[in-house]
Design an enzyme around this catalytic site. Structure first.
Site, PDB file in Angstrom:
ATOM      1  N   ALA A  94      37.299  45.764  44.183  1.00 26.33           N
ATOM      2  CA  ALA A  94      37.315  44.931  45.386  1.00 26.33           C
ATOM      3  C   ALA A  94      38.693  43.699  44.352  1.00 26.33           C
ATOM      4  O   ALA A  94      38.967  43.750  43.817  1.00 26.33           O
ATOM      5  CB  ALA A  94      36.067  44.287  45.524  1.00 26.33           C
ATOM      6  N   ASP A  95      39.604  43.811  46.148  1.00 31.64           N
ATOM      7  CA  ASP A  95      40.236  41.946  45.377  1.00 31.64           C
ATOM      8  C   ASP A  95      40.041  41.245  45.618  1.00 31.64           C
ATOM      9  O   ASP A  95      38.503  40.649  46.499  1.00 31.64           O
ATOM     10  CB  ASP A  95      41.599  43.362  45.889  1.00 31.64           C
ATOM     11  CG  ASP A  95      42.098  42.864  46.964  1.00 31.64           C
ATOM     12  OD1 ASP A  95      40.767  42.304  48.343  1.00 31.64           O
ATOM     13  OD2 ASP A  95      43.099  43.542  47.444  1.00 31.64           O
ATOM     14  N   SER A  96      40.428  40.240  45.910  1.00 34.83           N
ATOM     15  CA  SER A  96      40.281  38.974  45.602  1.00 34.83           C
ATOM     16  C   SER A  96      40.072  38.470  47.866  1.00 34.83           C
ATOM     17  O   SER A  96      39.154  37.666  47.453  1.00 34.83           O
ATOM     18  CB  SER A  96      41.257  37.618  45.310  1.00 34.83           C
ATOM     19  OG  SER A  96      42.049  37.784  46.344  1.00 34.83           O
ATOM     20  N   ASP A 129      38.492  40.782  49.524  1.00 39.05           N
ATOM     21  CA  ASP A 129      37.283  41.423  49.631  1.00 39.05           C
ATOM     22  C   ASP A 129      36.165  40.589  49.585  1.00 39.05           C
ATOM     23  O   ASP A 129      35.433  40.989  49.885  1.00 39.05           O
ATOM     24  CB  ASP A 129      37.098  42.992  48.754  1.00 39.05           C
ATOM     25  CG  ASP A 129      38.383  43.891  48.998  1.00 39.05           C
ATOM     26  OD1 ASP A 129      38.427  44.576  50.303  1.00 39.05           O
ATOM     27  OD2 ASP A 129      39.174  44.750  48.018  1.00 39.05           O
TER      28      ASP A 129
END
Lengths: 78, 411
Positions: A35-37, A39
């Site tokens: 995940a990224d921020s 997400d």
């Protein structure tokens, strides 16, 4: 596995498009599940929607793993 | 290319030459209360027989984050880069490759849906992907990240001239030395209730052919009553000539002219004397060192609106002067509809393929021209002819005009 944990896992699988086996209690959204921020913001929103709880931004920042999410939601629900 | 006639430039071109229409009844949302119930929609399917399968181009979980115009752009850019065999690997190649993809409107559907969500559930339910999934330049952004194109990362928003401006501006960037390779074009996904309502309110869309959708887009025909909205993306690889030659790339044509102008007249209507279009073509010809007598084929803006078609024809006739008789001009919007911000880009591809194959695509549904003209409007059947030079026109709301001129290489 508790009901909350089951549902959290389902939401994570759906939103991050990861295999269910990878979504363990200690799995980190960012480090283990890709995940990224953005997400993680969306995940927190999905938890709020699914469990009818409010997760304030400062609390959201502490939710790093699947287990963190389950613990927070169970504490709110109880 | 992703067009209402198929996923891929060759299949779309083939179907244009067969005289097919992409216009159909809209089935995927409620149209009962809309004046227009038809559109040129991309044929969706499993990816075979020219159908478009978004999952072939972007993972479903990623698709949720963006509006369709971004997925179309990714599909069309992948195809273009594959065809051009350009896969930059070194830092130098990546830094010298850029992107310039525009859209007229961007994420219409997502903005409409999120506005409803905001009203019903409040601001805390607005997705973090709402903004990056709707912004017009994110088509360029996604393509840049996907292919590691680290040169200019730019975008254009000029309504229906977007695609032509994007390709023209990309050619300028290459000519000025800002990049060796530019992935350029336009993309649009406007077909939703809000899009149709909005263009209906402007009185721009065809409303009289809901029961015969394939006959609705009929540029220059006396029964035309507005354009048919299309969707899709057209993307090309614009490359420095020496750079392309040195690596043995397939070269379709050379961009020899690009002209821009403004009508300064009305927000939606073209200047009645066609002055904007005239000066725009004139500027492109000047840049190419040509006159209209040197142009074999014109891919017209020709949207099938009562006003616009004749104004453009008038401007071309005046600019052509004595050469009008030898001119061939058709509108491929008769087949694929009006792709708005992607129109100039898909029409660039059709113009270039017309040069390659020596064939002018037809203006379908042109049964009774509304005005007499010496220019051959290629009614209903394609025309075999040698095409060394082609000109493509795009005119947009706001009085924004672009003309591009393409020339056969070594012609």
């Amino acid at each position: 596995m508790s009901n909350v944990a089951e549902q959290v896992k389902k939401i994570v699988v759906e939103h991050l498009g990861v295999e269910a086996e990878k979504v363990t209690e200690t799995a980190s959204f960012i480090d283990d599940l890709g995940a990224d921020s953005l997400d993680t913001v969306e995940l927190v929103m999905a938890f709020e929607e699914a469990f009818g709880v409010e997760i304030p931004d400062d609390a959201a920042e502490t939710i790093q793993t699947v287990g963190d999410a389950v613990k927070f939601i169970e504490s709110k629900a109880s | 290319m992703v067009s209402p006639l198929g996923c891929g430039a060759e299949i779309s071109w083939q179907r244009i030459l067969e005289g097919q229409s992409g216009s159909r009844r809209v089935e995927n949302f409620e149209t009962d209360d809309l004046q227009t119930k038809i559109a040129c929609q991309i044929p969706r399917g499993d990816g075979t027989d020219g159908t478009y399968n978004p999952n072939d181009w972007m993972e479903p979980k990623e698709q949720r984050k963006v509006d369709e115009f971004i997925v179309y752009a990714i599909a069309a850019a992948d195809q273009a880069l594959e065809d051009a065999n350009w896969k930059p690997e070194s830092d130098e190649d990546k830094n010298r490759s850029g992107v310039l993809i525009g859209s007229g409107i961007g994420g219409f559907q997502g903005i409409a849906d999120t506005a409803i969500l905001l009203k019903e559930k409040g601001p805390r339910r607005v997705s973090p992907f709402f903004i990056p999934g709707r912004l017009i330049n994110l088509a360029s952004g996604y393509v840049s990240i996907r292919h590691q194109l680290k040169g200019p990362n730019h975008s254009v928003v000029t309504a229906c001239s977007t695609g032509a401006h994007a390709i023209g501006d990309a050619a300028r960037l290459v000519a000025l030395g800002d990049a060796d390779v530019m992935v350029a074009g336009g993309t649009e996904s406007p077909i939703c209730r809000l899009g149709i309502s909005g263009f209906n309110a402007c009185r721009a869309l065809s409303t009289g052919f809901n029961d015969e959708p394939e006959k609705a887009s009929r540029p220059y025909d006396k029964d035309r009553d507005g354009f048919v909205m299309g969707e899709g993306a057209g993307i090309v690889v614009v490359e420095d000539y020496e750079h392309a030659k040195a690596r043995g790339a397939k070269i379709y044509a050379e961009i020899v002219g690009y002209g821009l102008s403004g009508d300064a007249y009305h927000i939606t209507a073209p200047a009645s004397d066609g002055d904007g279009g005239y000066r725009c073509m004139e500027a492109a010809l000047k840049r190419a060192g040509m006159t209209l007598g040197d142009v074999d084929y014109i891919n017209a803006h020709g949207t099938s609106t009562p006003l616009g078609d004749e104004i453009e024809l008038g401007a071309v006739t005046r600019l052509a002067g004595e050469h009008a008789k030898g001119l061939t001009m058709s509108s491929t919007k008769s087949s694929v509809g009006h792709l708005l911000g992607a129109a100039g880009a898909v029409e660039t591809i059709f113009s270039v393929l017309a040069i390659r194959d020596g064939i002018a695509p037809p203006t379908i549904n042109l049964d009774n021209p509304s005005v007499e003209t010496e220019i051959d409007l290629v009614p209903n059947k394609p025309k075999k002819m040698e095409i060394n030079v082609a000109l493509s026109n795009s005119f947009g709301f706001g009085g924004t005009n672009a003309s591009l001129i393409f020339k056969k290489v070594d012609a």
